[in-house]
Each structure stands twice: as C-alpha cells, then as structure tokens.
Design a protein around this motif. Structure first.
Motif, short mmCIF file in Angstrom:
data_model
loop_
_atom_site.label_atom_id
_atom_site.label_comp_id
_atom_site.label_asym_id
_atom_site.label_seq_id
_atom_site.Cartn_x
_atom_site.Cartn_y
_atom_site.Cartn_z
N GLY A 13 0.81 -1.21 0.00
CA GLY A 13 0.00 0.00 0.00
C GLY A 13 0.84 1.26 0.00
N LEU A 14 1.91 1.29 0.78
CA LEU A 14 2.77 2.48 0.83
C LEU A 14 3.50 2.69 -0.48
CD1 LEU A 14 4.13 2.11 4.46
CD2 LEU A 14 2.75 4.01 3.59
N LEU A 15 3.87 1.61 -1.15
CA LEU A 15 4.53 1.76 -2.45
C LEU A 15 3.54 2.26 -3.50
CD1 LEU A 15 6.87 -1.36 -2.54
CD2 LEU A 15 7.44 1.01 -2.01
N PHE A 16 2.29 1.80 -3.45
CA PHE A 16 1.25 2.37 -4.31
C PHE A 16 1.14 3.87 -4.07
CE2 PHE A 16 -0.86 -1.81 -5.14
CZ PHE A 16 -1.04 -1.64 -6.50
N LEU A 17 1.10 4.24 -2.81
CA LEU A 17 0.95 5.65 -2.45
C LEU A 17 2.16 6.46 -2.92
CD1 LEU A 17 -0.99 7.56 -1.02
CD2 LEU A 17 0.17 7.03 1.13
N THR A 18 3.34 5.89 -2.80
CA THR A 18 4.55 6.57 -3.28
C THR A 18 4.45 6.88 -4.77
OG1 THR A 18 5.93 5.49 -1.61
CG2 THR A 18 7.04 6.36 -3.56
N LEU A 19 4.04 5.88 -5.55
CA LEU A 19 3.92 6.08 -6.99
C LEU A 19 2.84 7.10 -7.33
CD1 LEU A 19 4.24 2.38 -8.23
CD2 LEU A 19 5.98 4.17 -8.31
N ALA A 20 1.74 7.07 -6.59
CA ALA A 20 0.67 8.03 -6.85
C ALA A 20 1.13 9.46 -6.58
CB ALA A 20 -0.55 7.70 -5.99
N PHE A 21 1.82 9.66 -5.46
CA PHE A 21 2.32 11.00 -5.15
C PHE A 21 3.39 11.43 -6.15
CE2 PHE A 21 1.10 10.38 -0.45
CZ PHE A 21 -0.08 11.08 -0.63
N ALA A 22 4.25 10.50 -6.54
CA ALA A 22 5.30 10.84 -7.50
C ALA A 22 4.69 11.24 -8.84
CB ALA A 22 6.26 9.68 -7.68
N ALA A 23 3.61 10.54 -9.25
CA ALA A 23 2.96 10.86 -10.52
C ALA A 23 2.30 12.22 -10.49
CB ALA A 23 1.93 9.78 -10.85
N ARG A 24 1.96 12.70 -9.30
CA ARG A 24 1.32 14.01 -9.17
C ARG A 24 2.32 15.09 -8.79
NH1 ARG A 24 -0.96 12.07 -12.04
NH2 ARG A 24 -3.04 11.17 -12.09
N ARG A 25 3.62 14.80 -8.94
CA ARG A 25 4.68 15.76 -8.66
C ARG A 25 4.60 16.28 -7.23
NH1 ARG A 25 5.46 13.60 -12.84
NH2 ARG A 25 6.29 14.52 -14.77
N ARG A 26 4.46 15.37 -6.29
CA ARG A 26 4.45 15.70 -4.87
C ARG A 26 5.62 14.98 -4.21
NH1 ARG A 26 -1.58 14.72 -2.74
NH2 ARG A 26 -0.57 15.47 -0.83
N PRO A 27 6.84 15.49 -4.37
CA PRO A 27 8.02 14.75 -3.93
C PRO A 27 8.11 14.56 -2.43
CG PRO A 27 8.61 16.98 -4.63
CD PRO A 27 7.18 16.77 -5.02
N VAL A 28 7.67 15.54 -1.64
CA VAL A 28 7.77 15.40 -0.19
C VAL A 28 6.85 14.29 0.30
CG1 VAL A 28 7.39 16.56 2.01
CG2 VAL A 28 8.42 17.81 0.11
N ALA A 29 5.60 14.29 -0.18
CA ALA A 29 4.67 13.23 0.22
C ALA A 29 5.14 11.88 -0.28
CB ALA A 29 3.28 13.54 -0.34
#
Length: 213
Positions: free
Chosen positions: A171-187
């Motif tokens: 789940g956390l890796l899914f969330l990492t990819l989702a945030f990265a795709a939305r250009r949210r590097p800190v999250a």
C-alpha cells in the motif's frame, strides 16, 4: 473453498442475463474471498507464523523500546523485519487476548489490512486530478469497483487473510507512486520512507523513485 465459492457466485452474477452492474459481482467476490475467511481465521486464531512474529515484536517494543532480543537462541526469537513493522503488533500488546473483541482488534492482520486500504484510498484521492489538468482516471464508481476487485483478487485476498505482512508495504509503495505521478516529492518521500521502515524488500523502490522523471 470460501474464495472459490465467492468467485463462482461473482462470475454467475457477472454473466447473468439481467444486468446487475459491477457492484454485485465485486461484493460477492469480496465476501467469499476476504470477509468470510478473514473473520473465520481471526476468530479461530489461525494464521501463518509471521502474524505471531509481528505481534511479539510489538510486545517487545512496548516493553523494551526495541523489537529485537539482544541474544536470540531460536528462530522463533528472531524478528526479521525492520522496526516499523512492530507498529502493527502494538494493538495486541496493548489489548491482550482476553475475550473475543480484544482478540479480534489485536490481530495484526486487521491493522495490516487497514493500512493497505487506507493507502489505496489515499492513492485514489491523489490520482483523482493531476497537477494543473483534468482527471486522469475514470469515474469514482469505476475506481471503487476496481479497488474492490483488486482486494478480492487471490494475490491480495490470500495474504490479507492468512498473513498480512506484505500489505502495508504494498500500500505504501502504491501511495509513493501516486504521489510521484502528481509531482508531490515530499509526500512521495515520506510514504517511501515509511515503506522502507517495514521491510528490506522495499529498499529497491528507492532506486526506482530516484530514477523516475
């Protein structure tokens, strides 16, 4: 057997002459593959050994501020996970096992599954709208059915019911990819750091995230 019955009922509902929509097949698959076996296994105390390892690490963390024994003598005394995994064993350490309700709420699988579902919900919200553009995915109902079908699939339903140890990591890796795709590097970095605190197997994702544009 429960999952097979749920999948069979879901297939019949999906192929029915009367249009039942997507909700009925997905709900049938979830009930047969997740809800019924999960409740049965939790109430009977049946689980793979890693569930006991997580719960023991939570108890050790509560008692000595670390999930690791200084001088383990047997395999059962070894904690193979990183310190973050002990968080999912803390409910058992706090609630104990006296009574059916504490036994249910203290089961590490319940909290591992909650972490997965929470991360999927957060990733779905993050993917709802890209930065400065229209929605990149389909309607809300379609996304909900897709998540339900994903959780009911054998690759998720089986570990959710018997082990749960890899669910928070996934789940956390899914969330990492989702945030990265939305250009949210800190999250994305925070989600990836949380994943890397659970198991060593998350660490290759650091290289993947670093190489992403």
């Amino acid at each position: 057997m429960s999952a097979c019955l749920g999948y069979l009922c879901a297939a019949v509902a999906a192929l029915s002459a009367r249009p039942l929509g997507r909700a009925v097949p997905v709900c049938l698959a979830l009930c047969g593959a997740v809800v019924v076996p999960f409740v049965l296994l939790v109430l009977t105390g049946t689980a793979q050994s890693e569930v006991g390892v997580i719960e023991r690490s939570g108890l050790l963390t509560l008692r000595q501020a670390t999930p690791y024994l200084p001088d383990p003598h047997t395999v059962g005394e070894v904690t193979p996970y990183l310190p973050g995994m002990a968080v999912f064993g803390l409910p058992r350490a706090v609630l104990g096992e006296s009574g059916p309700l504490p036994g249910l709420l203290g089961d590490a699988r319940l909290w591992c599954a909650a972490a997965l579902l929470g991360c999927l919900w957060a990733a779905r919200r993050a993917m709802r709208r890209p930065a400065g553009g229209p929605s990149a995915v389909g309607g809300g109902a379609s996304r909900g059915y897709a998540v339900g079908a994903f959780v009911a699939s054998p690759a998720v339903a089986l570990p959710l019911c018997v082990s749960g140890v890899d669910l928070p990591l996934t789940g956390l890796l899914f969330l990492t990819l989702a945030f990265a795709a939305r250009r949210r590097p800190v999250a994305a970095g925070l989600a990836l750091a949380a994943a890397c605190s659970l198991k060593w197997t998350a660490w290759p994702a650091v290289a993947v995230a670093s190489a992403s544009p």
